[in-house]
Design a protein around this motif. Structure first.
Motif, PDB file in Angstrom:
ATOM      1  N   PHE B  89      34.489  50.769  32.682  1.00 47.54           N
ATOM      2  CA  PHE B  89      33.880  50.319  33.933  1.00 47.54           C
ATOM      3  C   PHE B  89      34.667  50.829  35.136  1.00 47.54           C
ATOM      4  O   PHE B  89      35.887  50.981  35.074  1.00 47.54           O
ATOM      5  N   GLN B  90      33.928  51.028  36.220  1.00 45.14           N
ATOM      6  CA  GLN B  90      34.583  51.499  37.435  1.00 45.14           C
ATOM      7  C   GLN B  90      35.678  50.528  37.875  1.00 45.14           C
ATOM      8  O   GLN B  90      36.752  50.920  38.306  1.00 45.14           O
ATOM      9  N   SER B  91      35.396  49.215  37.748  1.00 48.35           N
ATOM     10  CA  SER B  91      36.387  48.216  38.171  1.00 48.35           C
ATOM     11  C   SER B  91      37.301  47.806  37.006  1.00 48.35           C
ATOM     12  O   SER B  91      37.968  46.781  37.087  1.00 48.35           O
ATOM     13  N   ALA B  93      37.178  46.050  34.608  1.00 50.20           N
ATOM     14  CA  ALA B  93      36.620  44.876  33.946  1.00 50.20           C
ATOM     15  C   ALA B  93      37.553  44.301  32.885  1.00 50.20           C
ATOM     16  O   ALA B  93      37.112  43.797  31.859  1.00 50.20           O
ATOM     17  N   LEU B  94      38.869  44.382  33.130  1.00 51.42           N
ATOM     18  CA  LEU B  94      39.798  43.718  32.208  1.00 51.42           C
ATOM     19  C   LEU B  94      39.666  42.208  32.395  1.00 51.42           C
ATOM     20  O   LEU B  94      39.521  41.733  33.521  1.00 51.42           O
ATOM     21  N   TYR B  95      39.709  41.472  31.300  1.00 42.74           N
ATOM     22  CA  TYR B  95      39.609  40.007  31.401  1.00 42.74           C
ATOM     23  C   TYR B  95      40.933  39.495  31.962  1.00 42.74           C
ATOM     24  O   TYR B  95      41.965  39.546  31.283  1.00 42.74           O
ATOM     25  N   ASP B  96      40.923  38.990  33.185  1.00 50.74           N
ATOM     26  CA  ASP B  96      42.218  38.727  33.804  1.00 50.74           C
ATOM     27  C   ASP B  96      42.851  37.407  33.373  1.00 50.74           C
ATOM     28  O   ASP B  96      43.974  37.119  33.745  1.00 50.74           O
TER      29      ASP B  96
END
Ligand SMILES: Nc1ncnc2c1ncn2[C@@H]1O[C@H](COP(=O)(O)OP(=O)(O)O)[C@@H](O)[C@H]1O
Ligand SMILES: [Mg+2]
Lengths: 259, 245
Positions: B89-91, B93-96
């Motif tokens: 994903f561009q952002s 999208a790591l689960y923070d």
């Protein structure tokens, strides 16, 4: 088209109610599907329940204390000072403790869920879950709504108990009520018709807070201001719903003759 | 089967209200190639690759991935197909709320049994982390990592199920040129190791030069040009030229 149906079609308020209804419908559809996310559910119970304990406890204590101190002069005026524990406990258990607890939780839990899911939406974490084969609605929404529904009664019961204790201290600031006499009076006046309806409505409070927080977060608008708006509107709508549910609950209790 | 494209997009349309984003878009992606999709910001590049993995439903047209028509696929075969596709994903999208290790294990929880996860989970995580050169971050939280490291972790998570297809959404945007170059080189080496087919969205000329075998230009919702980077660079078409100046 007549003006009324145009209004109904265009009104953002009615549209939102419709969307929340659809979201709730989807909740029941998804919870019926097999494979529940038990670990995440317990995790959420911990976050929602345990992390609100102190806040709810302190508020409950102050509520009981203040209500007792405030009620005393009026009762003294009518020469009914001995009624203080009974009167205060009925107000606390039936109405004040559950509603204030729900409002506090609408603020803390509703905004927490709204902001969390909102930031997961805008940073594509919800999409990432979907791509990796996990149903994000089940993993995120169902677990949080269930946890809020089950934890609100627990928190509210705690607030009940602590507020009654606050009431005991409040009654002893000016007056003199023994520990035994206080609790005798409290339990003498409280019956199932007071406790049960107030307990049952807290499940609905919790459900409403969970659904609204999740709905606002799950459909958050892009950008950081979108996340902020999700959190704020979650609190507003959830608080409003708490009052509406309370109003309905009072009517039902009244109709059932549980007063 | 040998020569059938890995991804086949035919006449796809997608609108958001009056905003007609994709107009009869078609393309093929062949086994083992690195295809770059180049287009202006807001031209619908993300919408296109999200249609390919069906995060967005196309309004019309057909999309075949690894021989499966994805529109109308049921949830289970869809999840199965998605396990063969890695998506960066561009952002990121790591689960923070999770550690790096939990992030990488997340895709395994559906596609592997509990026994498999206990037996091979750790080594799979370590291998993917080693591929991106970040084995030491395994117990860190995403918030403790730099932008380039987060991008690598996100890539490692996309690789954990050993996908046949990898979709990259602007992998170098927002990174400094040196880190961007490292990520681009990493993408090439990953593609070789896994013998994967990649679709890369980018408007970073360095990234395109390093990674691409072929470039498709997405202009006004259409597949406007389809050629190698070198040939497009020489083009005299003003709509193409403006990207290369
Ligand atoms: N979920 C959505 N709802 C409405 N419009 C969208 C949505 N996703 C993308 N768009 C619109 O589609 C267009 C293309 O977006 P996108 O594919 O993200 O562009 P980019 O090429 O920069 O990746 C933009 O105009 C955007 O506003
Ligand atoms: Mg994009």
């Amino acid at each position: 088209m007549n003006p009324l149906s145009t209004y109904i079609k265009e009104s953002p308020f009615l549209k939102e109610i419709g969307e929340i209804a659809l979201f709730t419908k989807r909740f029941f559809k998804e919870i019926a599907k097999p494979k529940q996310e038990y670990a995440e559910f317990l995790n959420q119970c911990f976050w929602i329940g345990y992390k609100s304990l102190i806040l709810v406890g302190v508020t409950g204590f102050i509520m009981g204390l203040v209500l007792t101190i405030q009620s005393r002069p009026t009762l003294v005026e009518f020469g009914a000072e001995s009624m203080l524990p009974s009167m205060v406990s009925v107000s606390l258990i039936r109405e004040i403790a559950p509603v204030i607890t729900a409002l506090i939780c609408a603020g803390k839990i509703g905004s927490g869920i709204g902001a969390e899911l909102g930031s997961m939406r805008v940073t594509e974490q919800i999409d990432a879950m979907e791509v990796s084969g996990t149903n994000p609605f089940k993993y995120l929404v169902v677990t949080r709504v269930m946890a809020a529904t089950l934890m609100l009664p627990v928190l509210s019961s705690l607030a009940n108990a602590i507020s009654l204790y606050g009431g005991y201290l409040g009654a002893n600031i000016r007056g003199n009520v023994s520990w035994n006499l206080y609790w005798f009076q409290v339990f003498n006046v409280l019956n199932y018709g007071d406790v049960l309806p107030s307990l049952i409505k807290t499940f609905f409070f919790g459900f409403a807070i969970g659904i609204i927080g999740c709905y606002k977060g799950y459909y958050s608008q892009k950008g950081t201001e979108g996340v902020g708006r999700s959190a704020t509107t979650a609190v507003i709508v959830a608080s409003l719903l708490v009052f509406i549910i309370d109003l309905i609950a009072v009517q039902i209790t009244d109709l059932l003759g549980l007063t | 089967m040998e020569n059938e494209p890995i991804i086949e997009v035919r006449q796809v349309n997608k609108s958001f209200g009056k905003n007609h984003v994709l107009r009869d878009f078609s393309m093929d992606v062949n086994q083992g190639e690195n295809l770059v999709i180049l287009g202006k910001s807001g031209s619908g590049k993300s919408v296109l690759i999200k249609c390919i993995i069906r995060l967005i439903d196309a309004d019309s047209g057909s999309i075949k991935v690894l021989g499966n028509e994805i529109n109308g696929l049921d949830q289970e075969p869809l999840d199965d197909l998605r396990s063969k596709i890695g998506f960066l994903f561009q952002s990121n999208a790591l689960y923070d709320s999770m550690t790096v290790r939990q992030n990488l294990e997340f895709p395994l929880r559906i596609h592997w049994t509990k026994e498999e996860r206990l037996k091979n989970g750790y080594s799979a995580v370590m291998e993917a982390l080693t591929d991106v050169g970040l084995a030491h971050t395994i117990d860190m939280m995403p918030s403790e990592l730099s932008g380039g490291m987060r991008k690598r972790i996100a890539l490692a998570r996309a690789l954990i199920l050993r996908p046949k297809v990898i979709l990259y959404d602007e992998p170098t945007t927002g990174l400094d040129p040196v880190t961007g170059r490292e990520i681009s080189e990493l993408m090439v080496s990953v593609q070789k190791k896994y013998n994967a087919t990649s679709v890369i969205i980018s408007h970073d000329m360095n990234c395109i030069r390093i990674t691409s075998n072929r470039v498709i230009m997405l202009i006004e919702g259409r597949n406007y040009a389809d050629d190698t980077f070198e040939n497009l660079k020489k083009s005299n078409d003003p709509k193409i030229k403006e990207f290369f100046t």
